[in-house]
Scaffold this active site. Structure first.
Site, short mmCIF file in Angstrom:
data_model
loop_
_atom_site.label_atom_id
_atom_site.label_comp_id
_atom_site.label_asym_id
_atom_site.label_seq_id
_atom_site.Cartn_x
_atom_site.Cartn_y
_atom_site.Cartn_z
N SER A 65 0.93 -1.14 -0.16
CA SER A 65 -0.05 -0.05 0.21
C SER A 65 0.84 1.23 -0.15
O SER A 65 2.12 1.23 0.51
CB SER A 65 -1.04 0.06 1.52
OG SER A 65 -1.40 1.36 1.46
N TYR B 174 -1.40 -0.96 10.55
CA TYR B 174 -1.47 -0.89 9.06
C TYR B 174 -0.13 -0.68 8.29
O TYR B 174 0.37 -1.45 7.73
CB TYR B 174 -2.62 -0.17 8.52
CG TYR B 174 -2.98 -0.48 6.94
CD1 TYR B 174 -3.59 -1.50 6.56
CD2 TYR B 174 -2.56 0.32 5.79
CE1 TYR B 174 -3.79 -1.92 5.39
CE2 TYR B 174 -2.88 0.10 4.55
CZ TYR B 174 -3.53 -1.20 4.45
OH TYR B 174 -3.89 -1.49 3.18
#
Length: 240
Positions: free
Chosen positions: A144, A157
């Site tokens: 990501s 995350y």
């Protein structure tokens, strides 16, 4: 250009979102599919959609808890018994939660690491030996933009996705000598159930990347001549 037709790809998180889009894009290229996810109903739906694209394709699916090594190993063993060797691995399964560091329950923080980082490790562990034996294969790890640059509230995350990039970089350096390509995709916000649930699309999911955009880029990378690969790539919305 690499010929994908007739190869077999294993996709984790294949029941919806990016995983489903990638499955459909690869089906259009004539790729047989091994689908892995938590929810059987989602996998049944994706398998039916794949067959509607090309009824001659072999499609198998299995459910697993991606954060559990034994569950992953058993599921992939089952898939390989049905489809044979895995030529392409796409580590897509992932979860997310954004919160202040001290507002996380310890179990929540740990689970994000287990799913997003350890889960990818478990799947690679199950697939890599046969790729090394054949001296060929492709491994795509879905990270990501949050794995490239962290922000406030993304500690768990970002840690998981930074870790996945590090895993990919090291593995790439190790196995490229065996003609195995490892590359990492680092997209910004994509309109999936996860991003909508986390309020990342500002109520306008049409303005950000769509799963089909991601799948198109992934397939293009896989079709590069085998003498070449893209180590990592960022994919961003033009005007979110």
């Amino acid at each position: 250009m690499e010929q994908l037709k007739g190869k077999t790809a294993l996709i984790t998180g294949a029941g919806k979102g990016l995983g489903k889009a990638v499955a459909l894009a690869l089906a259009a290229e004539g790729v047989h599919l091994a689908l892995l996810s938590r929810t059987e109903k989602d996998l049944v739906d994706v398998a039916a959609a794949v067959k509607s694209i090309d009824s001659s394709l072999n499609v198998a699916y299995a459910t697993a808890d991606i954060s559990d090594f034994n569950s992953v190993t058993a599921a992939i063993t089952k898939l390989k018994e049905q489809l044979g060797v895995i030529d392409i691995l796409i580590n897509n399964a992932g979860i997310g939660k954004f919160a202040k560091f001290m507002d996380f329950e310890i179990s929540e923080w740990e689970n994000i690491i287990k799913v997003n980082l350890l889960g990818a490790y478990y799947v690679i562990h199950a697939v890599l030996p046969e790729m090394l034996e054949r001296q060929s294969g492709d491994i795509v790890n879905v990270s990501s933009s949050a794995g490239v640059r962290a922000s406030a509230l993304t500690s768990a995350y970002s840690a998981s996705k930074f870790g996945l990039i590090g895993l990919s970089e090291s593995l790439m350096q190790e196995v490229r000598k065996s003609n195995i390509r490892v590359f990492t995709m680092n997209p910004s916000t994509i309109a999936t159930d996860l991003s909508v649930s986390l309020n990342l699309t500002d109520g306008n999911p049409e303005s950000v990347l769509q799963p089909e955009d991601f799948a198109e880029l992934l397939v293009a990378h896989l079709k590069l001549n085998r003498r070449a690969f893209v180590k990592d790539v960022g994919l961003w919305s033009t005007n979110p």
